[in-house]
Design an enzyme around this catalytic site. Structure first.
Site, short mmCIF file in Angstrom:
data_model
loop_
_atom_site.label_atom_id
_atom_site.label_comp_id
_atom_site.label_asym_id
_atom_site.label_seq_id
_atom_site.Cartn_x
_atom_site.Cartn_y
_atom_site.Cartn_z
N PHE A 1 0.87 -1.19 0.00
CA PHE A 1 0.00 0.00 0.00
C PHE A 1 0.90 1.23 0.00
CE2 PHE A 1 -2.54 3.47 1.56
CZ PHE A 1 -3.73 3.29 0.88
N ASP B 1 9.38 2.59 1.77
CA ASP B 1 8.21 3.35 2.23
C ASP B 1 8.06 3.10 3.74
OD1 ASP B 1 5.67 4.14 3.01
OD2 ASP B 1 4.67 3.44 1.19
N LYS C 1 2.57 10.13 8.28
CA LYS C 1 1.83 9.70 9.48
C LYS C 1 2.28 10.36 10.78
CE LYS C 1 -0.27 5.39 7.89
NZ LYS C 1 -1.68 5.62 8.12
C1 LIG Z 1 2.95 2.32 3.86
C2 LIG Z 1 2.06 3.45 3.49
N1 LIG Z 1 2.40 4.25 2.48
C3 LIG Z 1 1.64 5.29 2.11
C4 LIG Z 1 0.45 5.56 2.74
C5 LIG Z 1 -0.39 6.71 2.31
O1 LIG Z 1 -0.32 7.72 3.24
P1 LIG Z 1 -1.38 8.92 3.24
O2 LIG Z 1 -2.70 8.35 3.60
O3 LIG Z 1 -0.83 9.90 4.25
O4 LIG Z 1 -1.36 9.49 1.86
C6 LIG Z 1 0.04 4.74 3.81
C7 LIG Z 1 -1.24 5.00 4.49
O5 LIG Z 1 -1.77 4.18 5.19
C8 LIG Z 1 0.86 3.67 4.19
O6 LIG Z 1 0.52 2.85 5.20
#
Ligand SMILES: Cc1ncc(COP(=O)(O)O)c(C=O)c1O
Length: 401
Positions: free
Chosen positions: A141, A226, A255
């Site tokens: 994700f 990520d 986050k």
């Molecule tokens: C691993 C990861 N990358 C990216 C995102 C996307 O982040 P945002 O919702 O702040 O755009 C998330 C959101 O849950 C995530 O868990």
């Protein structure tokens, strides 16, 4: 109608129906406790989905935010501000200066967009090999923008949004041979989480993470980690990649960075940063004084209070107890996994039923991937709060068995 029902009715009229919300309206929070609009208290084991790592309503953060708002709220990236530099220097130091430069933005998706754009531009302008493909993993994700949702690669998130951007390739998780077979001269980067969060709290094995890093090196492909969910002390290290023998070129964060104020960051090496020159990428709000001042303080708190170590110790304690429960209820629980205070309990059936019973007992967490109960509490959670949650879960399991 009670207070909650009135709020639900208002929401249904005016907000786009993109969220499947839980039946709770929260009006205040402090430390690890939430209070709903009917005055009921809950222990928070979700932290706004791994965001409020240093706890709710920290007086130090309120103070910093109020003082900064009174002094300088926004001025744009056309100007220099020291708040942004303080946040960048502390962020780079938190990753042991293995990265050299930061690009600030407002969310995880934006941080990943920046990483994807940097990787492509590095290939096309610095290496001049014309590569553009980004390889990601099944179950990943990376966000909800068109590019990051394509990187995410899960059909359910892309449904109805075609045409999707080109240049994304997906390979199986924890399978180095599949990754190596997918690399071509068109590959610019491999992007991965070290624990797939939304994908059901699935850690990369040490061997897999090491192999991904080695494969990237061998083929001259950039490695983007990520750390939007795994970063900022969550897994028992300041950054999850510090558990693993990997050499990322780019790392993304968001986050917990400003403990709930929107903020994202992409960290990169001096070499890859060469690809970004003035005018190539930007964000109006990125690294603004308010978010930067709060992020600086968050990074100080995490270091001063040793929150990585706290996550490691409390996480190991909770995981142990959850594994005991899994052994006691093999017909209900199929797996317990995770690192630090990023834990997943996989059930043999949709876990929503378990979740609702935990709500009834005053505990908030969430379900990801349908069958996985995800525990990502504020890292300041006490052992007593964890014990109370474990006791409640044990009661729910007993009832379910
Ligand atoms: C691993 C990861 N990358 C990216 C995102 C996307 O982040 P945002 O919702 O702040 O755009 C998330 C959101 O849950 C995530 O868990």
């Amino acid at each position: 109608m009670n207070a909650f029902e009135q709020i639900k009715a208002r929401e249904e009229k005016v907000i786009c129906h993109t969220y499947g919300r839980y039946p709770l309206a929260i009006r205040s929070a402090k430390g690890c406790k939430l209070e709903d609009v009917n005055g009921r208290e809950y222990v928070d084991l979700l932290a706004g989905i791994a965001v409020v790592n240093v706890g709710h309503s920290r007086p130090e953060l309120t103070e910093v935010l109020a003082a900064q708002a009174a002094k300088l709220g926004h001025v744009s990236n056309l100007f220099y501000t020291t708040e942004q530099l303080d946040a960048a220097e502390k962020l780079l130091a938190s990753a042991n200066n293995r990265f050299d430069r930061v690009f600030f933005c407002n969310s995880g998706a934006e941080a990943n967009e920046a990483a994807i754009k940097l990787a492509r531009r590095y290939s096309q302008k610095i290496k001049q090999n014309g590569a553009s493909d980004i390889i990601t993993f099944e179950g990943a994700f990376h966000g909800r923008t068109l590019a990051t949702v394509t990187a995410t690669g899960q059909p359910k998130y892309m449904d109805g949004f075609a045409p999707m951007p080109q240049g994304f390739v997906h390979v199986p998780w924890n399978d180095p041979a599949a990754l190596e077979a997918a690399i071509t001269p068109k590959t610019a980067a491999v992007m991965m989480e070290l624990i797939q969060g939304e994908g059901g709290v699935r850690p990369a094995t040490k061997e897999f993470a090491h192999a991904v890093s080695a494969i990237c090196k061998k083929h001259g492909v950039l490695l983007i980690i990520d750390e939007v969910q795994t970063g900022l002390c969550r897994t028992g290290r300041f950054w999850a990649h510090q558990h693993y023998d990997v050499q990322p070129d780019i790392m993304t964060s968001a986050k917990a960075l400003a403990n709930g104020l929107p903020m994202g960051a992409m960290l990169c090496t001096e070499e890859t940063a060469k690809a970004f020159v003035p005018g190539t990428h930007a964000a109006t709000f990125g690294g603004g004084p308010l978010a930067s001042a709060v992020a600086s303080k968050v990074l100080d708190i995490m270091k001063d209070e040793g929150l990585a170590q706290r996550a490691e110790e409390l996480g190991a304690y909770a995981k142990d107890k959850l594994q005991d429960m899994a052994a006691l209820y093999p017909d209900l629980i199929s797996d317990v996994r995770g690192l630090g205070l990023m834990l997943g309990v996989e059930f043999k059936f949709p876990a929503k039923e378990i979740l609702m019973q935990l709500f009834e007992r005053g505990f908030v967490c969430n379900v990801t991937h349908d069958v996985v109960l995800r525990l990502v509490p504020p890292l300041v959670i006490s052992k007593e709060e964890i014990d109370a949650f474990l006791a409640a879960l044990s009661e729910v399991l007993k009832k379910q068995a």
